[in-house]
Design an enzyme around this catalytic site. Sequence first.
Site, short mmCIF file in Angstrom:
data_model
loop_
_atom_site.label_atom_id
_atom_site.label_comp_id
_atom_site.label_asym_id
_atom_site.label_seq_id
_atom_site.Cartn_x
_atom_site.Cartn_y
_atom_site.Cartn_z
N ASN A 1 -4.77 6.15 -1.47
CA ASN A 1 -4.27 6.55 -0.06
C ASN A 1 -3.55 7.90 0.08
OD1 ASN A 1 -4.95 4.09 1.22
ND2 ASN A 1 -3.06 2.93 0.76
N SER B 1 0.84 -1.22 -0.03
CA SER B 1 0.28 0.16 -0.01
C SER B 1 1.00 1.23 0.01
CB SER B 1 -0.84 0.10 1.48
OG SER B 1 -1.73 -1.05 1.26
N1 LIG Z 1 -5.36 -4.89 4.66
C1 LIG Z 1 -5.66 -4.04 4.01
O1 LIG Z 1 -6.80 -3.52 3.95
C2 LIG Z 1 -4.81 -3.66 2.86
C3 LIG Z 1 -5.08 -3.17 1.51
C4 LIG Z 1 -4.36 -3.11 0.39
C5 LIG Z 1 -3.19 -3.58 0.45
N2 LIG Z 1 -2.74 -4.07 1.90
C6 LIG Z 1 -1.26 -4.64 1.64
O2 LIG Z 1 -1.36 -6.01 1.45
C7 LIG Z 1 -0.19 -6.52 2.19
C8 LIG Z 1 -0.85 -7.84 3.29
O3 LIG Z 1 -1.52 -7.19 4.16
P1 LIG Z 1 -2.56 -7.95 5.04
O4 LIG Z 1 -3.45 -7.08 5.56
O5 LIG Z 1 -3.33 -9.06 4.09
O6 LIG Z 1 -1.63 -8.61 6.14
P2 LIG Z 1 -1.82 -9.90 7.07
O7 LIG Z 1 -1.38 -9.61 8.15
O8 LIG Z 1 -3.44 -10.11 7.21
O9 LIG Z 1 -1.60 -10.93 6.15
C9 LIG Z 1 -0.28 -11.40 5.79
C10 LIG Z 1 0.04 -12.71 5.52
O10 LIG Z 1 1.38 -13.03 5.11
C11 LIG Z 1 1.97 -14.21 5.78
N3 LIG Z 1 3.34 -14.20 5.66
C12 LIG Z 1 4.24 -13.35 6.30
N4 LIG Z 1 5.58 -13.84 5.81
C13 LIG Z 1 5.41 -14.31 4.77
C14 LIG Z 1 6.27 -15.01 4.02
N5 LIG Z 1 7.74 -14.71 4.03
N6 LIG Z 1 5.77 -15.86 3.15
C15 LIG Z 1 4.64 -16.25 2.97
N7 LIG Z 1 3.80 -15.77 3.94
C16 LIG Z 1 4.26 -14.90 4.62
C17 LIG Z 1 1.47 -14.03 7.23
O11 LIG Z 1 1.11 -15.54 7.50
C18 LIG Z 1 -0.04 -13.57 6.74
O12 LIG Z 1 -1.02 -14.62 6.70
C19 LIG Z 1 0.53 -5.48 3.10
O13 LIG Z 1 1.46 -5.25 2.09
C20 LIG Z 1 -0.49 -4.32 2.92
O14 LIG Z 1 0.05 -3.16 3.04
C21 LIG Z 1 -3.45 -4.18 3.07
#
Ligand SMILES: NC(=O)c1ccc[n+]([C@@H]2O[C@H](COP(=O)([O-])OP(=O)(O)OC[C@H]3O[C@@H](n4cnc5c(N)ncnc54)[C@H](O)[C@@H]3O)[C@@H](O)[C@H]2O)c1
Length: 493
Positions: free
Chosen positions: A192, A121
């Site tokens: 954002n 993000s």
């Molecule tokens: N949550 C939101 O609203 C949102 C919206 C758009 C973008 N994002 C972006 O998406 C990305 C993920 O966010 P999220 O909210 O889904 O996070 P989250 O914490 O819900 O999920 C992250 C997942 O990645 C896994 N993980 C960690 N390290 C890993 C690795 N090395 N290999 C494989 N899996 C691994 C974790 O176990 C976890 O299940 C971030 O970059 C965030 O900025 C989030």
Amino acid sequence: MARAIETVGVVGLGTMGAGIAEVFARAGLGVIGVEVDAEALERGRGHVHRSTDRAVSRGKLAEAERDEILGRVTFTGSLDDLSDADLVIEAIPEVMDYKRALFTDLDRICRPDTVLATNTSSLSVTAIAATTSRPGQVIGMHFFNPAPVMRLVEVVHTVVTEDGLADEVGALARRLGKTPVTVGDRAGFVVNRLLLGYLNHAATLLERGVASRDDIDNAMKLGAGLPMGPFSLLDLIGLDTSYEVCEVLFQESRDRVHAPAPILRELVTAGLLGRKSGRGFHDHKHAAGQARSAAEPAGRPGVVTVCVLGEGAGELSAKLSSAGAKAGEPHDSDVVIALSRTPVVEHAVRLPHPERLVGLHLAGGDVAEVVSTALTSPDVARAVQDLIRVVGLIPVSCADRAGFVVDALLYPYLNDAVRMYDSGYASMDDIDTAMRLGCGYPAGPFETLDAIGLPAVRDGLRALYAEYREPSFAPAPLLDRLVTARVTSIRGR
Ligand SMILES: NC(=O)c1ccc[n+]([C@@H]2O[C@H](COP(=O)([O-])OP(=O)(O)OC[C@H]3O[C@@H](n4cnc5c(N)ncnc54)[C@H](O)[C@@H]3O)[C@@H](O)[C@H]2O)c1
């Protein structure tokens, strides 16, 4: 030649990754979902299964379709299984060191022509790309939460992204049923950057005491027509995430309006993160009765003599009379209402009873900003709020500051959009589309600008700048030039 993308790897099956895996599988692509360990893998599998089950129970998906979708997804704990993927997208936590380590591994494991995408993000896609031996094939593919529902995808290219790749990834997004907007690699991209600037500014107005939390929420939801008020939205996004995004924006822009409002830091430090922790700006555990309802019952106001001044006075006077108020003159009325979109204290000091003057600004069709000056008596302000309710409007109490609440929050956001466009970062259509689809806004900023009128926004920004001396509130040079040239539509120019 465009590469065929049929098998996609999704690394990290949390909030975003599980949704992204579902989106690809729904579009008929093969998906390899990767998680860190067996427990996380089961959690990820659970997300995908529950989400598709919900779609079946709501009648949006047939059982056979669900089974086909799930049949296209394989789950693994090993990145090595991505060796033959056509594209890999990562959705692991927003920590640069994790992303860099992952991209170094992916670069080693994946075929040389595999596209590596990040769902980040706010981190620099360029910095992530630079950790690989194929920076030209690294791109941002920013989905919105929840990925299966939200139609927007920001496709982020860097200065080293190879020609044509953004178009290919845009076409892939369309194949997924999404609407892509293509942008360069700047902190916050379109959505954002514009959204968090506005939300942070709302927190600053709260801290300055311009209006209360509920008044600001009501003003923006009911007066500006946004899907929710800024504090409800901050709570939904999470105050920790909001704080971090503002911080990243500030690191790049060095613009004070992006410096996280101190109240965000205080709430985050106190563990009040918004909906996910049960409390942020609002208390979500004891929601009933917490937020002051916009539609409080209209009490019968005591009969008062009211004098209305300013443009539209006749119409409001007639409404107030039919609600039981008597029309009076400025010197003998219990209440003097000055209809105005600019501060009203200068009117008050000219009256024999300055404590009886209240400013009023109608925002949208439903909301009236009820403005108290430093001299206004609280009883008079309350009487006006009661009268306003009786005539069917929702009162929002605020201090006598430039822009009151709605214009003070809306105009700088519109100004930021004009600057963003004028810097060549994204087209007006893309910015409008991004804000409509990414935030659920009823209109994009350029559509809103045209609807309000360029001169009103330019003049409002000048007043905001004169009052707050915030450099970014000064009208964008493009806006100024268009008004000077009497151009009436920024989109039609
Ligand atoms: N949550 C939101 O609203 C949102 C919206 C758009 C973008 N994002 C972006 O998406 C990305 C993920 O966010 P999220 O909210 O889904 O996070 P989250 O914490 O819900 O999920 C992250 C997942 O990645 C896994 N993980 C960690 N390290 C890993 C690795 N090395 N290999 C494989 N899996 C691994 C974790 O176990 C976890 O299940 C971030 O970059 C965030 O900025 C989030």
